[in-house]
Design a protein around this motif. Structure first.
Motif, PDB file in Angstrom:
ATOM      1  N   PRO A  27       0.814  -1.227   0.000  1.00  0.00           N
ATOM      2  CA  PRO A  27       0.000   0.000   0.000  1.00  0.00           C
ATOM      3  C   PRO A  27       0.844   1.272   0.000  1.00  0.00           C
ATOM      4  CG  PRO A  27      -0.855  -1.588   1.589  1.00  0.00           C
ATOM      5  CD  PRO A  27       0.462  -2.115   1.126  1.00  0.00           C
ATOM      6  N   VAL A  28       1.969   1.244   0.702  1.00  0.00           N
ATOM      7  CA  VAL A  28       2.856   2.413   0.707  1.00  0.00           C
ATOM      8  C   VAL A  28       3.434   2.638  -0.689  1.00  0.00           C
ATOM      9  CG1 VAL A  28       5.000   3.370   1.644  1.00  0.00           C
ATOM     10  CG2 VAL A  28       3.405   2.170   3.151  1.00  0.00           C
ATOM     11  N   ALA A  29       3.813   1.553  -1.355  1.00  0.00           N
ATOM     12  CA  ALA A  29       4.354   1.668  -2.709  1.00  0.00           C
ATOM     13  C   ALA A  29       3.316   2.255  -3.662  1.00  0.00           C
ATOM     14  CB  ALA A  29       4.813   0.296  -3.204  1.00  0.00           C
ATOM     15  N   GLU A  30       2.053   1.858  -3.499  1.00  0.00           N
ATOM     16  CA  GLU A  30       0.992   2.405  -4.352  1.00  0.00           C
ATOM     17  C   GLU A  30       0.752   3.873  -4.048  1.00  0.00           C
ATOM     18  OE1 GLU A  30      -2.244  -0.242  -3.566  1.00  0.00           O
ATOM     19  OE2 GLU A  30      -1.760  -1.535  -5.266  1.00  0.00           O
ATOM     20  N   GLU A  31       0.846   4.224  -2.785  1.00  0.00           N
ATOM     21  CA  GLU A  31       0.593   5.604  -2.383  1.00  0.00           C
ATOM     22  C   GLU A  31       1.671   6.546  -2.898  1.00  0.00           C
ATOM     23  OE1 GLU A  31       0.493   8.256   1.738  1.00  0.00           O
ATOM     24  OE2 GLU A  31       0.364   6.075   1.840  1.00  0.00           O
ATOM     25  N   CYS A  32       2.931   6.127  -2.836  1.00  0.00           N
ATOM     26  CA  CYS A  32       4.030   7.028  -3.196  1.00  0.00           C
ATOM     27  C   CYS A  32       4.454   6.897  -4.661  1.00  0.00           C
ATOM     28  CB  CYS A  32       5.228   6.800  -2.286  1.00  0.00           C
ATOM     29  SG  CYS A  32       6.078   5.221  -2.534  1.00  0.00           S
ATOM     30  N   GLY A  33       3.857   5.941  -5.404  1.00  0.00           N
ATOM     31  CA  GLY A  33       4.196   5.788  -6.810  1.00  0.00           C
ATOM     32  C   GLY A  33       5.314   4.799  -7.081  1.00  0.00           C
ATOM     33  N   ALA A  34       5.920   4.245  -6.018  1.00  0.00           N
ATOM     34  CA  ALA A  34       7.002   3.278  -6.204  1.00  0.00           C
ATOM     35  C   ALA A  34       6.488   1.948  -6.744  1.00  0.00           C
ATOM     36  CB  ALA A  34       7.739   3.057  -4.885  1.00  0.00           C
ATOM     37  N   ILE A  35       5.166   1.763  -6.743  1.00  0.00           N
ATOM     38  CA  ILE A  35       4.594   0.505  -7.210  1.00  0.00           C
ATOM     39  C   ILE A  35       4.908   0.263  -8.688  1.00  0.00           C
ATOM     40  CG2 ILE A  35       2.374   1.500  -7.890  1.00  0.00           C
ATOM     41  CD1 ILE A  35       2.931  -1.902  -6.165  1.00  0.00           C
ATOM     42  N   VAL A  36       5.091   1.336  -9.462  1.00  0.00           N
ATOM     43  CA  VAL A  36       5.411   1.169 -10.880  1.00  0.00           C
ATOM     44  C   VAL A  36       6.783   0.522 -11.027  1.00  0.00           C
ATOM     45  CG1 VAL A  36       5.799   2.365 -13.060  1.00  0.00           C
ATOM     46  CG2 VAL A  36       3.962   3.122 -11.533  1.00  0.00           C
ATOM     47  N   THR A  37       7.755   1.059 -10.305  1.00  0.00           N
ATOM     48  CA  THR A  37       9.108   0.488 -10.334  1.00  0.00           C
ATOM     49  C   THR A  37       9.101  -0.928  -9.784  1.00  0.00           C
ATOM     50  OG1 THR A  37      10.052   2.689 -10.030  1.00  0.00           O
ATOM     51  CG2 THR A  37      11.479   0.815  -9.558  1.00  0.00           C
TER      52      THR A  37
END
Length: 635
Positions: free
Chosen positions: A427-437
């Motif tokens: 969820p943190v990755a999705e929130e900060c945009g790191a989920i793409v990487t």
């Protein structure tokens, strides 16, 4: 001339009190000297009257300067006229008396020059009010002209003519000064009006007519300071649910109409007791005094009901939802910045909880935010340092027990904190945009691992909506599997239903491009969202994954079994395989197989394991399969 400009000109008469006092003192002294030299009782009487008026004017001027707001402009003008005209007339009479009494020539020069100098000087001083300036000149000069003519001498006649010629010259000077002042004041008024209009425009949202973010910043301290005296205050931060769909499906004009209508409803509810601002996009902020937490709860519920009340846009009925975050003063902060920050945190928690939720700020939210920010920082470092790993969980054929696919899952083993669960960092990755990487890395690693497996074993990767909408997403995935040497038909992308809540052309293009290349798609977590059958009809899904809540959750039972059977029947008809998630026991495996599911996934078969263990598991599975084949052949 505007009333404001007129009032300014009148009050300017009192601006130079020192010059007024010096002029009055000079004329009084000159008159006293003349009276003394003449010894005339008449002149002594006139000097006493002149001195009295001068003193009264000075005292009155000081009094009016101390409390100008208590006296109207009309009263100020009347008081000034009375003193100015009286002083001018008495001064002119003293000079005329000196001529009539034929006193010493130098004494006549003294008082006449003082009187005329006063009249000329006062024209410039009082040019803001031409009638007063020229009236004083007339009153001080007329007695001297009359006395000069009455003297009967050639010098007296010339003096009268000279004084008379002063009038057109001074009239021209006074009117010129007045015109300049008038134009300057008019220009200042226009500039002030324009500045006020520009300020209002800068502080107002053009769509809703409410205060904008800058206007909120300007007004919020006033609400806070008023609460310091009268009690508590509350910040209610509203974020409309699914507003982007209105813009995308119906156009921005319809979206603006929705914002205007909801803004008007909220403003009518709050009334004059608080401020309502459109903060940004589809967010509104309300600041008002509030009695206590219960009153805030009632207020928030009422606001939510107003937002959710159906509205008509272009003849079509729309229903909106909203999430609301609340921060109260003084419990959650005593400054505007603290309250806004905490209301924003509460709004975030409300949105995480689901649609149309209300949340009050709590101290734990600050700790959670700190924790999320720490996770975010360390996650970015972990991605750059390659600290994450890919684990694989098998998806098994329920009829044969053979492995058909592996789902790739990200695992994070922190060097000091140990394993960090996915439900904390995803969820943190999705929130900060790191989920793409993270998603692109996971796809590439999974493809490289799967390339070493038998050709009939595929790999599944779960995609985030943000990853799908990223520019060049489809091209990136195709490049990753090409670099890994994996055939496109061995890659399966799992997509959850919330991807389709946004009717975006980029999503459609993403699916179409990859499906055309041979990549397969699975609908993940079916049953937890809208579960719209239109998604299955519209998109090329080869699998439907029934959420674990129907298999091993608290609601698993007869009804969930019936739902699984219905979905399985639909899958058989459409040629779509049905995967049951969360299988933990033999009984659950039997139940979902009996219900018609073709594939299963869960701890009953295996937990998620590293790539090398997945290869060993595949080897064991193939060895067992070969043994079974040889046994059947021998038999």
């Amino acid at each position: 001339m505007s009333e404001k400009a007129r009032n300014s000109l009148i009050r300017s008469l009192y601006d130079r009190r020192t010059a007024l006092a010096v002029g009055a003192l000079n004329c009084t002294i000159s008159s006293t000297v003349v009276a003394y030299l003449s010894g005339s009782a008449l002149l002594y009487s006139l000097v006493f009257l002149l001195s009295s008026i001068a003193v009264l004017r000075i005292v009155n001027s000081r009094h009016l300067a101390k409390r100008p707001e208590e006296i109207s402009a009309a009263q100020l003008e009347f008081a000034y006229k009375f003193g100015a005209f009286g002083f001018s007339l008495i001064l002119g009479t003293v000079a005329a008396s000196a001529i009539a009494l034929d006193i010493d020539a130098m004494a006549q020069v003294l008082i006449i020059s003082n009187a005329l100098g006063y009249g000329i000087g006062i024209c410039a001083h009082n040019a803001a009010r031409p009638a007063i300036a020229l009236g004083q000149l007339t009153l001080v000069s007329t007695p001297i002209v009359i006395a000069s003519i009455a003297h009967g001498s050639i010098a007296g006649a010339c003096l009268a003519i000279t004084i008379a010629l002063l009038f057109p010259a001074m009239y021209s000077i006074v009117t010129s000064i007045f015109r300049t002042l008038h134009e300057s004041l008019d220009a200042a008024d226009r500039s002030a009006a324009l500045a006020a209009e520009m300020e209002t425009f800068a502080l107002t949202d053009t769509v809703t007519g409410l205060s904008n973010r800058l206007g909120l910043d300007r007004l919020l301290p006033g609400v806070i300071s008023a609460a310091d005296v009268d009690g508590r205050a509350g910040i209610f931060w509203i974020d409309l649910d699914r507003f982007k769909e209105v813009n995308d499906l119906k156009g921005h004009q319809a979206g603006d109409e929705v914002l205007h209508t909801i803004g008007a409803r909220v403003a009518a509810l709050v009334g004059e007791d608080g401020i309502v601002a459109r903060f940004a996009g589809d967010e509104f902020v309300i600041a008002c005094q509030i009695a206590d937490r219960n009153a805030a709860s009632v207020m928030a519920s009422t606001l939510l009901l107003e937002v959710m009340r159906p509205l008509q846009v272009d003849g079509e009925r729309l229903e909106m939802g909203a999430s609301i975050g609340i921060a109260l003063m003084p419990d959650d902060g005593v400054t505007a910045d603290q309250l806004m920050r905490h209301a924003d945190m509460a709004l975030y928690e409300a949105k995480v909880a689901g649609r149309s939720q209300i949340r009050f700020f709590t101290a734990s939210m600050t700790r959670d935010l700190t924790h999320r920010r720490k996770i975010e920082t360390e996650l970015r470092l972990a991605l750059s340092r390659h600290e994450l790993s890919v684990y694989f969980q098998p998806i098994v054929d329920l009829d044969t027990g053979r492995i058909r696919c592996f789902e790739a899952l990200a695992r994070w083993f922190h060097p000091t904190r140990g394993e960090i669960p996915p439900d904390q960092f995803i969820p943190v990755a999705e929130e900060c945009g790191a989920i793409v990487t993270l998603g692109n890395w996971l796809t590439g690693e999974a493809a490289r691992a799967a390339a070493a497996w038998p050709d009939d074993i595929s790999v599944a990767v779960n995609l985030s909506p943000m990853q799908i909408k990223a520019p060049g997403a489809a091209l990136g995935i195709l490049s990753a599997i090409r670099d890994a040497g994996l055939s496109p038909d061995r890659l399966e992308l799992e997509i959850t239903e919330n991807v389709f809540l946004e009717d975006s052309p980029s999503i459609a293009m993403f699916i179409e491009d990859l499906a055309r290349a041979g990549v397969r798609f699975a609908l993940d977590d079916f049953g937890t969202g809208y579960s719209s059958l239109s998604y299955i009809n519209q998109w090329p899904f080869s699998k439907i994954k029934v959420d674990r809540s129907f298999v091993s959750g608290a609601q698993a039972g007869r009804k969930s079994d019936a739902i699984i059977r219905a979905v399985s029947q639909m899958g058989r008809t459409l040629g779509i395989e049905i995967v049951a998630e969360g299988l933990e026991t033999t009984e659950q495996v039997k139940a979902v197989r009996f219900a018609g599911c073709t594939l299963g996934q869960g701890y009953h078969f295996s937990r998620a394991i590293p790539a090398y263990q997945a290869s060993l598991l595949l080897a064991e599975d193939r060895s067992s399969q070969n043994n079974d084949t040889r046994s059947h052949g021998t038999a």
